[in-house]
Design a protein around this motif. Sequence first.
Motif, mmCIF file in Angstrom:
data_model
loop_
_atom_site.group_PDB
_atom_site.id
_atom_site.type_symbol
_atom_site.label_atom_id
_atom_site.label_comp_id
_atom_site.label_asym_id
_atom_site.label_seq_id
_atom_site.Cartn_x
_atom_site.Cartn_y
_atom_site.Cartn_z
ATOM 1 N N ALA A 1 -36.006 -0.762 9.400
ATOM 2 C CA ALA A 1 -35.585 -0.938 10.793
ATOM 3 C C ALA A 1 -36.717 -0.444 11.691
ATOM 4 C CB ALA A 1 -34.330 -0.121 11.053
ATOM 5 N N VAL A 2 -36.995 -1.177 12.743
ATOM 6 C CA VAL A 2 -38.046 -0.753 13.691
ATOM 7 C C VAL A 2 -37.606 -0.999 15.123
ATOM 8 C CG1 VAL A 2 -40.026 -1.119 12.144
ATOM 9 C CG2 VAL A 2 -39.196 -3.020 13.569
ATOM 10 N N MET B 1 -44.214 7.158 13.346
ATOM 11 C CA MET B 1 -44.030 8.444 14.024
ATOM 12 C C MET B 1 -43.298 9.421 13.090
ATOM 13 S SD MET B 1 -40.894 7.519 16.623
ATOM 14 C CE MET B 1 -40.570 9.244 17.011
ATOM 15 N N ILE C 1 -42.281 0.167 16.073
ATOM 16 C CA ILE C 1 -42.334 1.598 15.746
ATOM 17 C C ILE C 1 -41.241 1.956 14.751
ATOM 18 C CG2 ILE C 1 -40.965 2.186 17.834
ATOM 19 C CD1 ILE C 1 -42.794 4.806 17.840
HETATM 20 N N1 LIG Z 1 -37.109 2.913 18.348
HETATM 21 C C1 LIG Z 1 -37.351 3.365 17.123
HETATM 22 N N2 LIG Z 1 -38.237 4.360 16.928
HETATM 23 C C2 LIG Z 1 -38.494 4.804 15.665
HETATM 24 N N3 LIG Z 1 -37.897 4.327 14.570
HETATM 25 C C3 LIG Z 1 -37.012 3.339 14.724
HETATM 26 N N4 LIG Z 1 -36.279 2.662 13.832
HETATM 27 C C4 LIG Z 1 -35.541 1.761 14.504
HETATM 28 N N5 LIG Z 1 -35.772 1.843 15.830
HETATM 29 C C5 LIG Z 1 -36.694 2.825 16.005
#
Ligand SMILES: Nc1ncnc2[nH]cnc12
Length: 288
Positions: free
Chosen positions: A88-89, A161, A183
């Motif tokens: 997931a990002v 991160m 991210i």
């Molecule tokens: N906004 C985000 N920042 C970091 N990791 C994530 N995983 C899913 N959405 C995220």
Amino acid sequence: MQEAAIGIIGGSGLYSMPGLTDVHEKKLTTPFGDPSDSFVLGTLEGKKVAFLARHGRGHRLLPSELPFRANIYAMKMLGVERILSLSAVGSLKEEHKPTDFVIPDQFIDRTFLRTATFFGDGIVGHVAFGDPVCGTVASVASDACSARGVPSKKGGTYVCMEGPQFSTRAESFLYRSWGADVIGMTNLQEAKLAREAEICYATVAMVTDYDCWHEAHDDVTVDQIVAVLHQNAANAAKVVRAAVVAMPSERTCPCASALQHAILTQPDAIPAATREKMKLIFGKYLNS
Ligand SMILES: Nc1ncnc2[nH]cnc12
Ligand SMILES: CSC[C@H]1O[C@H](OP(=O)(O)O)[C@H](O)[C@@H]1O
């Protein structure tokens, strides 16, 4: 014996692999401790695969707590040559909408609490990482998205991160100013360790939110991510199956020989205990 040629790492919301047959579980221990969970081995589209839930089933491990070295070492123990990761990002660009998939080809490191190398303890080496993702696996993943009608973009920069808190708005704006695409908190260490283990690695990054930079969207929350992940789960399974079918059996990419010119330490200067501990990863280059 090779127990699986393809490894699948399921991220947030993906704790099992639908469609696996001949399933059995294998609990592995490694010189780097236990992996995130038992591996689920089985057959998918006629090919042997090994599935690992990155955060453990039940989602028990923080990104900073993930046993990255144990996970990749265990993949090597199983004979895995290619890893397809699912994650997931958050999106850092308008064009990457929630439910879209991105296949990143670059990373920016914003982590500070993790060990991401198999080197050390008397053996020094440096692998090339200019192209941190396997071109073959990335192309296969991207083509699988197209074949299954999932909106996707091939290429893009993934900011990794530390977390577990999401970014501040100033950070989110900074990453956008760097031109980054998405991210997350987990993929860079996997990519580094897979490269050192000469395993191909690429990620299907599933966009769940616009982080906290988008004026027209609420700041990211776990609720929002989980809701989108539920929508993504069926697409993720379809894409993995199509990618497994299309994965070529022979490797022609440079990943398979990433260590060939990487090791600096003279073989006779490597401590016997390190040589023994690391023979699965470095053994073929330590013969003299
Ligand atoms: N906004 C985000 N920042 C970091 N990791 C994530 N995983 C899913 N959405 C995220
Ligand atoms: C669920 S919110 C943040 C969490 O989701 C991502 O995990 P994964 O990469 O394993 O899918 C992100 O990296 C964070 O760990």
